[in-house]
Design an enzyme around this catalytic site. Structure first.
Site, PDB file in Angstrom:
ATOM      1  N   GLY A 210       0.848  -1.200   0.000  1.00  0.00           N
ATOM      2  CA  GLY A 210       0.000   0.000   0.000  1.00  0.00           C
ATOM      3  C   GLY A 210       0.879   1.244   0.000  1.00  0.00           C
TER       4      GLY A 210
ATOM      5  N   GLN B 259      -1.859   7.332   1.063  1.00  0.00           N
ATOM      6  CA  GLN B 259      -1.531   8.530   1.847  1.00  0.00           C
ATOM      7  C   GLN B 259      -0.431   8.254   2.866  1.00  0.00           C
ATOM      8  OE1 GLN B 259      -4.309   9.775   4.836  1.00  0.00           O
ATOM      9  NE2 GLN B 259      -3.643  11.897   4.802  1.00  0.00           N
ATOM     10  N   LEU B 260      -0.583   7.206   3.655  1.00  0.00           N
ATOM     11  CA  LEU B 260       0.414   6.902   4.688  1.00  0.00           C
ATOM     12  C   LEU B 260       1.628   6.198   4.089  1.00  0.00           C
ATOM     13  CD1 LEU B 260       1.328   6.748   7.633  1.00  0.00           C
ATOM     14  CD2 LEU B 260      -0.173   4.759   7.932  1.00  0.00           C
TER      15      LEU B 260
ATOM     16  N   TYR C 273     -15.547  -0.607   7.788  1.00  0.00           N
ATOM     17  CA  TYR C 273     -14.127  -0.359   8.062  1.00  0.00           C
ATOM     18  C   TYR C 273     -13.806  -0.620   9.538  1.00  0.00           C
ATOM     19  CZ  TYR C 273      -9.906   2.605   8.546  1.00  0.00           C
ATOM     20  OH  TYR C 273      -8.659   3.102   8.808  1.00  0.00           O
TER      21      TYR C 273
ATOM     22  N   LYS D 123     -11.347  -3.383  11.214  1.00  0.00           N
ATOM     23  CA  LYS D 123     -10.192  -3.019  12.060  1.00  0.00           C
ATOM     24  C   LYS D 123     -10.309  -3.682  13.438  1.00  0.00           C
ATOM     25  CE  LYS D 123      -7.644  -0.409   9.382  1.00  0.00           C
ATOM     26  NZ  LYS D 123      -6.294  -0.849   8.970  1.00  0.00           N
TER      27      LYS D 123
END
Ligand code: SER
Length: 317
Positions: A10, A14-15, A142, A146
């Site tokens: 990934g 963003q991260l 989501y 998680k």
């Protein structure tokens, strides 16, 4: 001791973009993977491979070929996008995690995993300041993924000896990459629009408070948690970490003090209910005690940094 090889799954997100840049700056060996190429110019020199983390065989081959010792699993469907396609989101988030954990359990080369959890593990019944321990009743796809992921990590740690480390990230705000598909994305979009047009239409209401974190602090938390002695880590699931919290109204006010004529209108959509189900802040005493968590950037500093970062990526990811 063999040299660490950091493998980011990934890496174009963003991260992932920010973590890759940080490891590159530190002179570490790093390999990037994603289902799309990284956009940031500085990352073009790093090894990259197309990888769908749901494909276990491809994942095994990729990690073995790279000699990966530290794996960062950052590929995920976030809260807003997940609500529109629950099966896809669950499959990506869970299959991806189980594949990585299974690989690590069988591997003699991989020695650490980092996997981010989220404020989304909490639900409407959570107190405004979410405690480290306590009931978690997430109401989004989501958040459910998680929450289950936290328990899977705890299981693999306890029963398969996998050294997997995790924090519950709040909304992440940075200027070297853009978020996609999250509920906290407004807090990045607002800066892009403030710089580009001086006006922003917010998809949350004026008073919807959420916890947030400046990206450099988020990346530092990963480095710090990964470097901590295992014996110091007392939390079985994922560590709460907190940076700052604000409402769209407060953020808009702080921007307006620096951007003359900045205007905002509020048009809350379905993401308002997601935000309303999350806490305002996270109690992070355990992270502070166990591995020295201490964020450096508060809201004023954040606003200054983000407005000065004119080169912020403008493309939606
Ligand atoms: N940034 C995430 C989202 O908004 C929360 O972890 O979905």
């Amino acid at each position: 001791m063999t040299e660490a090889v950091h493998y980011i799954i990934g890496a174009s997100g963003q991260l992932g973009t920010e973590l890759a840049l940080s490891l590159q700056m530190r002179g570490e060996r790093v390999v990037l993977s994603d289902v799309r190429r990284p956009e940031h110019a500085d990352l073009q020199v790093l090894p990259f491979e197309m990888l769908d983390v749901r494909d276990r065989q491809a994942l095994d081959v990729a990690l073995e070929k790279a000699g990966a010792t530290k794996v960062y699993l950052l590929a995920a469907a976030l809260s807003a996008r997940g609500e529109g396609d629950p099966e896809w989101a669950w499959d990506l988030n869970m299959r991806g995690l189980l594949n990585v954990l299974e690989h690590a359990a069988a591997s003699e080369v991989v020695d650490q995993i980092f996997w981010p959890s989220s404020i989304a593990v909490f639900g409407p019944e959570t107190p405004a300041v979410a405690p480290q321990k306590g009931e978690r009743k997430p109401t989004t796809v989501y958040g459910i993924s998680k929450n289950a992921g936290e328990q899977w990590c705890a299981w693999y740690r306890a029963h398969r000896g996998v050294d997997v480390r995790s924090v519950r990230f709040p909304g992440l705000i940075g200027h070297r990459s853009v978020p996609g598909g999250g509920t906290t994305d407004y807090a990045v979009d607002i800066f892009i629009e403030a710089n580009a047009t001086g006006a922003y239409t917010c998809f949350l209401s004026e008073h919807q408070r959420l916890p947030m974190l400046y990206m450099d602090d988020a990346v530092d938390s990963i480095h710090e948690l990964m470097a901590a002695p295992a014996a110091d880590l007392t939390v079985e699931t994922s560590y709460n970490i907190h940076g700052m919290d604000f409402t769209p109204g407060e953020l808009a006010q702080a921007i307006a003090e620096r951007v003359e004529g900045f205007t905002i209108v509020y048009k809350p959509d379905f993401r308002e209910a997601i935000a309303a189900s999350w806490p305002d802040a996270l109690a992070d005493a355990d992270a502070r005690k166990d591995w020295g968590w201490a964020p450096k950037v508060g809201m004023d500093e954040l606003v200054k940094i983000m407005l000065e970062a004119k080169k912020m990526a403008l493309s939606e990811t």
